[in-house]
Design a protein around this motif. Structure first.
Motif, mmCIF file in Angstrom:
data_model
loop_
_atom_site.group_PDB
_atom_site.id
_atom_site.type_symbol
_atom_site.label_atom_id
_atom_site.label_comp_id
_atom_site.label_asym_id
_atom_site.label_seq_id
_atom_site.Cartn_x
_atom_site.Cartn_y
_atom_site.Cartn_z
ATOM 1 N N SER A 194 -6.708 0.579 -23.906
ATOM 2 C CA SER A 194 -8.011 -0.004 -24.193
ATOM 3 C C SER A 194 -8.111 -1.382 -23.568
ATOM 4 N N ASP A 213 -9.390 14.435 -30.858
ATOM 5 C CA ASP A 213 -8.716 13.739 -29.768
ATOM 6 C C ASP A 213 -9.316 12.361 -29.504
ATOM 7 N N THR A 214 -9.877 11.747 -30.540
ATOM 8 C CA THR A 214 -10.496 10.428 -30.419
ATOM 9 C C THR A 214 -9.872 9.490 -31.439
ATOM 10 N N SER A 234 -13.655 4.596 -26.674
ATOM 11 C CA SER A 234 -14.362 5.389 -25.682
ATOM 12 C C SER A 234 -13.401 5.832 -24.580
ATOM 13 N N LYS A 235 -13.416 7.100 -24.268
ATOM 14 C CA LYS A 235 -12.560 7.614 -23.197
ATOM 15 C C LYS A 235 -13.099 7.266 -21.817
ATOM 16 N N SER A 236 -14.383 6.982 -21.739
ATOM 17 C CA SER A 236 -14.996 6.733 -20.432
ATOM 18 C C SER A 236 -14.790 5.298 -19.947
ATOM 19 N N HIS A 238 -12.837 2.916 -21.907
ATOM 20 C CA HIS A 238 -11.621 2.356 -22.532
ATOM 21 C C HIS A 238 -11.919 1.121 -23.381
#
Length: 365
Positions: A194, A213-214, A234-236, A238
């Motif tokens: 992150s 998975d979050t 957020s995975k998009s 970070h």
């Protein structure tokens, strides 16, 4: 091993069939038929393993005596109101005695990291083989300041694929950027996952879970007050992003909270117990239910007809075994007394019924 009432695959359907069933669930005290982890301690870590509970480390009430012992609690199938503690003897390269460390079980290994130690040195990553009971110091290169993170007993979590751990939040050293870090047990490496921690710095006493998975992180203690932050990673991009209340649901409100326990149930909703605000110690069990994951949802305070309830705790242990929730120990403030350490075990049953009632309460069917 304690068996739950519903299978994972039949969450809502099974809960609905029990909506009017007895018993109604809620808290019940458990009776220890053996010794209790001694000395009594706080800021320990507590995890579930093979149907029992593992309790590691901790410190005394003054934060100046630290422990690195391991205890296991087992439960009777035929005596649901009783349990036993036994000390687990270990060998090898033990972590420094500590409290406020993080612990997570990955496969048959228990990882311990960070925490407060004598001299504030912090702990490098260690792993205990739960079959051989032998400790080892993990040889992965660690960010020099990361090992000094503490008050992460509820914010270090195993990755869902059983290939490592993730450290989110924690009180941090001066040069720490407060980002979340992941340890990959396959290639024995650390990586930053992150960009900071949502603008917050040195947050101790948060709780973290994985759902779908979050990574989600709730509350904590920062700038001398409890935090009302509730964020997902957020995975998009970070970055940690605040979760927002459902705009059209009049729901209960948890508010600021620190040193609470949190559990993900069936990859569906979150359960929170204990912790404190600046006004009181939280005595309730709370559910967070998403309408649009992970961006928004609502809080719901669980209702129970059980008269027996634990004294309000914070910095205690909180785990799930099947569909039952277990709370042990922590810090309490009995009326007329100062802060004390407790050593009581409680079981919360029928959380799936609470989940269904909360959905009905908000008309989100």
């Amino acid at each position: 091993m304690i068996l739950g009432a519903c299978t994972i695959g039949a969450l809502v359907a099974c809960a609905a069939t029990q909506i009017n069933a007895a018993p109604t669930g809620g808290w019940s005290p458990l009776r220890n038929t053996t010794t209790t982890p001694t000395p009594v301690r706080g800021e320990f870590s507590m995890v579930q393993y093979e149907g029992g509970i593992l309790l590691y480390g901790g410190c005394n009430i003054a934060f100046d005596v630290f422990y690195n012992d391991l205890w296991k609690a087992d439960f009777y199938v035929d005596k649901p109101d009783q349990y036993i503690w036994q000390e687990v003897k270990t060998t090898g390269v033990l972590p420094l005695p500590s409290c406020g460390h993080g612990t997570a079980v990955v496969g048959d290994e228990m990882y311990v990291f960070g925490g407060l130690t004598a001299g504030s040195k912090g702990n490098e990553l260690h792993a205990l083989d739960l079959r051989t009971k032998i400790w080892r110091r993990v040889g992965a290169k660690t960010n020099p300041v990361l090992a000094q993170r503490s008050l992460i007993q509820h914010s270090m979590v195993p990755l869902p694929q059983e290939n490592g751990i993730l450290v989110a939040s924690g009180t941090t050293a001066e040069k720490d950027d407060d980002s979340a870090y992941q340890y990959n047990s396959v290639d024995a490496s650390w990586s930053k996952v992150s960009r900071g921690f949502g603008g917050l710095e040195s947050v101790g006493g948060s709780s973290a879970i994985f759902i779908n998975d979050t990574l989600l992180v709730l509350g904590g203690f920062v700038n001398n007050t409890a935090s009302d932050s509730f964020m997902y990673l957020s995975k998009s991009n970070h970055q940690f992003i605040e979760i927002t209340p459902h705009p059209s649901v009049e729901s209960d409100r948890l508010g600021p909270i620190a040193f609470q326990g949190a559990i993900a149930v069936n990859n569906e909703f979150m359960v929170v117990y204990g912790g404190f605000s600046m006004a009181e110690i939280n005595p309730y069990v709370w559910l967070y239910i998403w309408d649009r994951f992970p961006e928004s949802g609502f809080w719901c305070r669980a209702t129970s007809s059980e008269q027996a309830t634990p004294p309000p705790h914070f910095a205690g242990g909180f785990v799930a075994i099947e569909q039952d929730l277990f709370a042990f120990g922590g810090r309490i403030h009995p009326r007329g007394h100062g802060e004390e350490l407790s050593f009581d075990m409680w079981k919360y049953s029928n959380i799936l019924k609470d989940y269904e009632l909360c959905r009905r309460k908000t008309m989100l069917q």
